[in-house]
Design a protein around this motif. Structure first.
Motif, PDB file in Angstrom:
ATOM      1  N   LYS A  12     -17.498  47.538  59.267  1.00 53.23           N
ATOM      2  CA  LYS A  12     -16.927  46.593  59.948  1.00 53.23           C
ATOM      3  C   LYS A  12     -15.418  47.019  59.978  1.00 53.23           C
ATOM      4  O   LYS A  12     -14.531  46.088  60.608  1.00 53.23           O
ATOM      5  N   GLY A  13     -14.879  47.858  59.179  1.00 51.78           N
ATOM      6  CA  GLY A  13     -13.593  48.363  59.294  1.00 51.78           C
ATOM      7  C   GLY A  13     -13.070  49.188  57.778  1.00 51.78           C
ATOM      8  O   GLY A  13     -13.809  48.851  56.899  1.00 51.78           O
ATOM      9  N   ASN A  14     -12.255  49.987  57.922  1.00 52.30           N
ATOM     10  CA  ASN A  14     -11.922  50.834  56.667  1.00 52.30           C
ATOM     11  C   ASN A  14     -10.415  50.918  56.787  1.00 52.30           C
ATOM     12  O   ASN A  14      -9.629  51.360  57.553  1.00 52.30           O
ATOM     13  N   SER A  15      -9.895  50.786  55.269  1.00 52.31           N
ATOM     14  CA  SER A  15      -8.474  51.225  55.277  1.00 52.31           C
ATOM     15  C   SER A  15      -8.394  51.066  53.666  1.00 52.31           C
ATOM     16  O   SER A  15      -8.805  50.219  52.943  1.00 52.31           O
ATOM     17  N   TYR A  16      -7.638  52.133  53.275  1.00 52.42           N
ATOM     18  CA  TYR A  16      -7.522  52.413  51.495  1.00 52.42           C
ATOM     19  C   TYR A  16      -6.076  52.568  51.414  1.00 52.42           C
ATOM     20  O   TYR A  16      -5.305  53.266  52.261  1.00 52.42           O
ATOM     21  N   TYR A  17      -5.664  52.086  50.301  1.00 57.27           N
ATOM     22  CA  TYR A  17      -4.182  52.314  49.679  1.00 57.27           C
ATOM     23  C   TYR A  17      -4.106  53.313  48.643  1.00 57.27           C
ATOM     24  O   TYR A  17      -5.172  53.086  47.744  1.00 57.27           O
ATOM     25  N   ILE A  18      -3.330  54.465  48.570  1.00 59.81           N
ATOM     26  CA  ILE A  18      -3.337  55.110  47.428  1.00 59.81           C
ATOM     27  C   ILE A  18      -1.601  55.169  47.254  1.00 59.81           C
ATOM     28  O   ILE A  18      -0.796  55.539  48.160  1.00 59.81           O
ATOM     29  N   GLY A  19      -1.433  55.048  46.020  1.00 60.59           N
ATOM     30  CA  GLY A  19       0.199  54.957  45.730  1.00 60.59           C
ATOM     31  C   GLY A  19       0.525  54.611  44.292  1.00 60.59           C
ATOM     32  O   GLY A  19      -0.399  54.146  43.505  1.00 60.59           O
TER      33      GLY A  19
END
Length: 262
Positions: A12-19
């Protein structure tokens, strides 16, 4: 200390945060702008501190928010040359958007982002490995089809890894998808199965990567418990102990507080 947060993961959708608290990046933007903004806010991340959005490929579940998100928040976009061409031809970017081509690696403030080519049925797909200011490494690797030697070697020694565990083979074969779509998913340019993912894990852990999250699970052809049990079964058989030799979890469809600190 850095963090990897799965904001959205799955078909359904993909997004990742790295920081870290100083800022970070997004890998993919595959939900609506509002959903991504809300997910960041729910994780106490100021969207003004997003230094860039790195797109793995031009499929809709990885870039649906891109046009609005970038225009509204003035965030630069990074992608391979082929992916950028696909984004532009699909009208996923405004003509005035700030764009950058990444061929191998690019420095972004005190972070280094490296791109590794993947096997997927798009123009020039890739996955990304990120090195933070304190020399910690995280990697998101989905939509793989197969794991190439180059991508496999990039796994080794990272502090946090999201690895695709897309489908249960029997569920897919016996499911309602049309034949051509089943063949696409099962192909070397499709998605990594639970079984294929699990077989990669022992060598990954042996080479120093101990924080693992299973990602991009199909909502139709997989279940979190099935994917997790497949990986746990292989690792247990090989003598690895969960929460001692390694940690493992499943990335949620929508952010629910899960995070990898590294």
């Amino acid at each position: 200390m850095a963090k990897l947060i799965p904001l959205f993961s799955g078909s359904k959708g993909n997004s990742y945060y790295i920081g870290s608290s100083d800022g970070g990046i997004l890998i993919d933007a595959g939900r609506s702008c509002k959903q991504i903004e809300n997910a960041l806010g729910n994780n106490d991340i100021d969207i003004k501190k997003i230094r860039g959005v790195f797109i793995t490929h031009e499929h809709i579940d990885h870039c649906s928010a891109l046009r609005v998100l970038v225009k509204k928040n003035n965030i630069p976009v990074f992608a391979t040359e082929g992916t950028m061409e696909g984004l532009i031809s699909d009208n996923r970017l405004e003509s005035g958007a700030e764009t950058h081509i990444i061929s191998k690696e690019i420095a972004l403030g005190d972070m280094l982002v490296e791109a590794f080519p993947t096997n997927h049925d798009t123009i020039e797909p890739c996955c990304y490995r990120v090195t933070t200011s304190d020399n910690r490494k995280a990697m998101v690797a989905t939509d793989l089809g197969i794991v190439s030697d180059e991508v496999r070697n990039a796994f080794y020694g990272v502090d946090a890894l999201v690895l695709e565990s897309n489908h249960d083979i029997d569920m897919l074969k016996n499911g309602f998808y049309p034949y051509y779509l089943k063949q696409r998913i099962l192909s070397s340019n499709g998605h990594l199965s639970n079984e294929s993912c699990a077989m990669e894990l022992p060598e990954i852990i042996e080479n120093g990567t101990m924080r693992i999250m299973l990602g991009h699970l199909s909502q139709d052809n997989n279940r979190p418990e099935i994917a997790l049990n497949e990986s746990l079964g292989v690792l247990t058989q090989r003598g690895f102990r969960r929460d001692y030799d390694y940690t493992i979890d499943v990335a949620p469809v929508e952010s629910n507080g899960k995070v990898i600190l590294f």
